[in-house]
Write a protein that holds these residues in place. Structure first.
Motif, mmCIF file in Angstrom:
data_model
loop_
_atom_site.group_PDB
_atom_site.id
_atom_site.type_symbol
_atom_site.label_atom_id
_atom_site.label_comp_id
_atom_site.label_asym_id
_atom_site.label_seq_id
_atom_site.Cartn_x
_atom_site.Cartn_y
_atom_site.Cartn_z
ATOM 1 N N ILE A 42 5.194 9.393 -0.902
ATOM 2 C CA ILE A 42 5.299 8.906 0.217
ATOM 3 C C ILE A 42 5.809 7.495 -0.598
ATOM 4 C CG2 ILE A 42 3.669 7.078 1.558
ATOM 5 C CD1 ILE A 42 1.137 9.022 1.608
ATOM 6 N N ALA A 43 6.498 6.830 0.063
ATOM 7 C CA ALA A 43 7.410 5.615 -0.226
ATOM 8 C C ALA A 43 6.953 4.838 0.353
ATOM 9 C CB ALA A 43 8.113 6.060 -0.165
ATOM 10 N N LEU A 44 6.460 3.600 0.544
ATOM 11 C CA LEU A 44 6.160 2.509 1.542
ATOM 12 C C LEU A 44 7.234 0.976 1.832
ATOM 13 C CD1 LEU A 44 3.565 3.061 0.564
ATOM 14 C CD2 LEU A 44 2.680 1.714 2.097
ATOM 15 N N ILE A 45 7.951 1.246 2.348
ATOM 16 C CA ILE A 45 9.198 0.800 2.119
ATOM 17 C C ILE A 45 9.696 -0.314 2.978
ATOM 18 C CG2 ILE A 45 12.455 0.960 2.032
ATOM 19 C CD1 ILE A 45 11.527 3.578 1.542
ATOM 20 N N ASP A 46 9.968 -1.595 2.941
ATOM 21 C CA ASP A 46 10.742 -2.997 3.375
ATOM 22 C C ASP A 46 12.109 -2.579 4.101
ATOM 23 O OD1 ASP A 46 10.552 -5.627 4.507
ATOM 24 O OD2 ASP A 46 10.891 -6.581 3.022
ATOM 25 N N ASP A 67 11.318 16.053 -0.276
ATOM 26 C CA ASP A 67 9.927 16.390 0.172
ATOM 27 C C ASP A 67 9.264 14.229 0.690
ATOM 28 O OD1 ASP A 67 9.978 19.132 0.449
ATOM 29 O OD2 ASP A 67 9.884 19.427 -1.856
ATOM 30 N N THR A 68 9.628 13.786 0.579
ATOM 31 C CA THR A 68 8.884 12.473 0.295
ATOM 32 C C THR A 68 8.736 12.068 1.518
ATOM 33 O OG1 THR A 68 10.281 11.334 -1.695
ATOM 34 C CG2 THR A 68 9.589 9.935 -0.272
ATOM 35 N N SER A 69 7.258 11.567 1.794
ATOM 36 C CA SER A 69 7.142 10.907 3.061
ATOM 37 C C SER A 69 7.775 9.166 4.066
ATOM 38 C CB SER A 69 6.490 11.384 4.065
ATOM 39 O OG SER A 69 5.715 12.824 3.260
ATOM 40 N N TYR A 70 8.471 8.588 4.172
ATOM 41 C CA TYR A 70 8.716 7.015 4.007
ATOM 42 C C TYR A 70 7.433 6.569 5.355
ATOM 43 C CZ TYR A 70 12.402 9.446 1.296
ATOM 44 O OH TYR A 70 13.031 9.729 0.241
ATOM 45 N N ILE A 71 7.096 5.381 4.953
ATOM 46 C CA ILE A 71 6.281 4.172 5.432
ATOM 47 C C ILE A 71 6.944 3.093 6.154
ATOM 48 C CG2 ILE A 71 4.426 2.952 5.862
ATOM 49 C CD1 ILE A 71 3.259 5.383 5.151
ATOM 50 N N MET A 72 7.559 2.956 7.151
ATOM 51 C CA MET A 72 8.838 1.712 6.776
ATOM 52 C C MET A 72 7.650 0.007 7.305
ATOM 53 S SD MET A 72 12.366 1.178 7.946
ATOM 54 C CE MET A 72 12.451 1.329 6.726
ATOM 55 N N ILE A 73 7.405 -0.492 6.697
ATOM 56 C CA ILE A 73 6.560 -2.237 6.333
ATOM 57 C C ILE A 73 7.710 -3.416 6.658
ATOM 58 C CG2 ILE A 73 5.058 -1.684 5.369
ATOM 59 C CD1 ILE A 73 6.012 -2.850 2.830
ATOM 60 N N SER A 74 7.515 -4.311 7.877
ATOM 61 C CA SER A 74 8.702 -5.227 8.377
ATOM 62 C C SER A 74 7.806 -6.419 8.874
ATOM 63 C CB SER A 74 9.515 -4.579 9.139
ATOM 64 O OG SER A 74 11.045 -5.658 9.510
ATOM 65 N N PHE A 99 5.430 3.127 11.300
ATOM 66 C CA PHE A 99 6.244 2.157 11.314
ATOM 67 C C PHE A 99 4.468 0.595 10.961
ATOM 68 C CE2 PHE A 99 8.419 -2.149 12.006
ATOM 69 C CZ PHE A 99 9.308 -2.190 11.554
ATOM 70 N N ILE A 100 4.879 -0.109 9.649
ATOM 71 C CA ILE A 100 3.507 -0.818 9.474
ATOM 72 C C ILE A 100 4.005 -2.395 9.519
ATOM 73 C CG2 ILE A 100 1.905 -1.643 8.039
ATOM 74 C CD1 ILE A 100 1.335 0.681 7.087
ATOM 75 N N HIS A 101 4.242 -2.973 10.745
ATOM 76 C CA HIS A 101 4.210 -4.458 10.882
ATOM 77 C C HIS A 101 3.517 -5.147 9.971
ATOM 78 C CE1 HIS A 101 6.907 -3.755 15.180
ATOM 79 N NE2 HIS A 101 5.691 -3.152 14.639
#
Length: 290
Positions: A50-54, A75-82, A101-103
């Motif tokens: 898992i990658a948490l990416i701005d 195979d990587t799962s992506y979570i965006m933070i912004s 998407f995490i605010h």
């Protein structure tokens, strides 16, 4: 097995906060990076689960980074933070392949919940892959799954979620996993009939959650989609989104009932049909890919 996570954000305080949340909850091991260009090399090499990416990064933004990584790290799962609240940008992020998407500002409970839900989603995808492999032993050899096709399908589904205004609803992940499960069964067994209760039970076993809770989340989210369509029709009956989905995903008489409720002309809301909704989305995907 412990998750391997990566945090990509140019704000060191955000990276420290996310690392602390992950480590205190024992969610997995963490790699950090502050730059979009450097992150591409690091993530290609480390291949995190898992990658948490701005979204806004120096070098290249988060969407560009994910798009460049997609082929090499499927195979990587992506979570965006912004901090971004622009719906077009959030939609663009989902279309690039993110799962959530995490605010900002960061909320501890939200981060834990999202990471756990992504882990559950990954476990279910492994289960679906197992179902396909097992079925293929009886159906004979078949062509390997196309990663690009899967990515396109997900993009179409999340675009529909965005059109319906339910991207932020808790049940969209459950609906997506339900669609995946139905799609896998249809690919291996043809256009067979199925029972939703059986699928809820399969989701329950893989997600470690009560089947009734999963069903209620799905039904609440679909009901919210109908409510949003009804509100659109109240403002403009010929709205393009309303015309596209009012009868393909719902029974029109029930949409009309919801419109009457919104306008105060009825005390009863429209009723949703889960099968019609998910099969309507699958039909839209098939037509878009044809």
């Amino acid at each position: 097995m412990q998750l391997r996570l990566a945090i990509v954000d140019d704000d060191i305080s955000i990276r420290k906060m996310l690392r602390r949340i992950i480590e205190e909850a024992r969610l997995g091991s963490v790699t950090e990076c502050s730059d979009g260009i450097m992150a591409e090399e690091i993530l290609r090499e480390s291949r995190p689960d898992i990658a948490l990416i701005d979204l806004l990064l120096p070098g290249q933004d988060g969407v560009e980074l994910i798009q460049r990584l997609a082929a090499g790290c499927p195979d990587t799962s992506y979570i965006m933070i912004s901090q971004v609240n622009s719906e077009p940008m959030i939609t663009r992020a989902y279309e690039s392949g993110i799962e959530f998407f995490i605010h900002k500002p960061i909320n501890v409970l939200e981060v834990r919940s999202v990471i756990n839900r992504v882990r559950e989603s990954r476990n279910l995808r492994q289960f679906i892959s197992y179902v396909r492999q097992t079925a293929s032993q009886f159906d004979g050899p078949s062509a390997p799954a196309k990663t690009a096709g899967d990515s396109q399908k997900k993009s179409i589904i999340y675009r529909i979620f965005s059109d319906l205004g339910i991207i932020g609803e808790a049940g969209i992940n459950d609906i997506y996993l339900l669609i995946e499960l139905i799609s896998a069964k249809q690919q291996n067994q043809g256009k067979m009939s199925y029972q939703l209760n059986e699928l809820y039970e399969q989701l329950s076993q893989k997600l470690g959650q009560d089947a009734k809770t999963i069903e209620q989340r799905i039904r609440r989210t679909i009901a919210k989609a109908m409510q949003n369509l009804a509100n659109l029709a109240t403002e403009d009956y010929y709205n393009e989104v309303f015309q596209d989905y009012n009868s393909s995903l719902f029974d029109f008489k029930e949409v009309r009932q919801e419109i009457n409720y919104v306008n105060g002309k009825s005390h009863y809301r429209g009723k949703i049909n889960v099968k019609k909704f998910v099969e309507g989305i699958l039909f839209s995907v098939e037509n878009a890919e044809a």
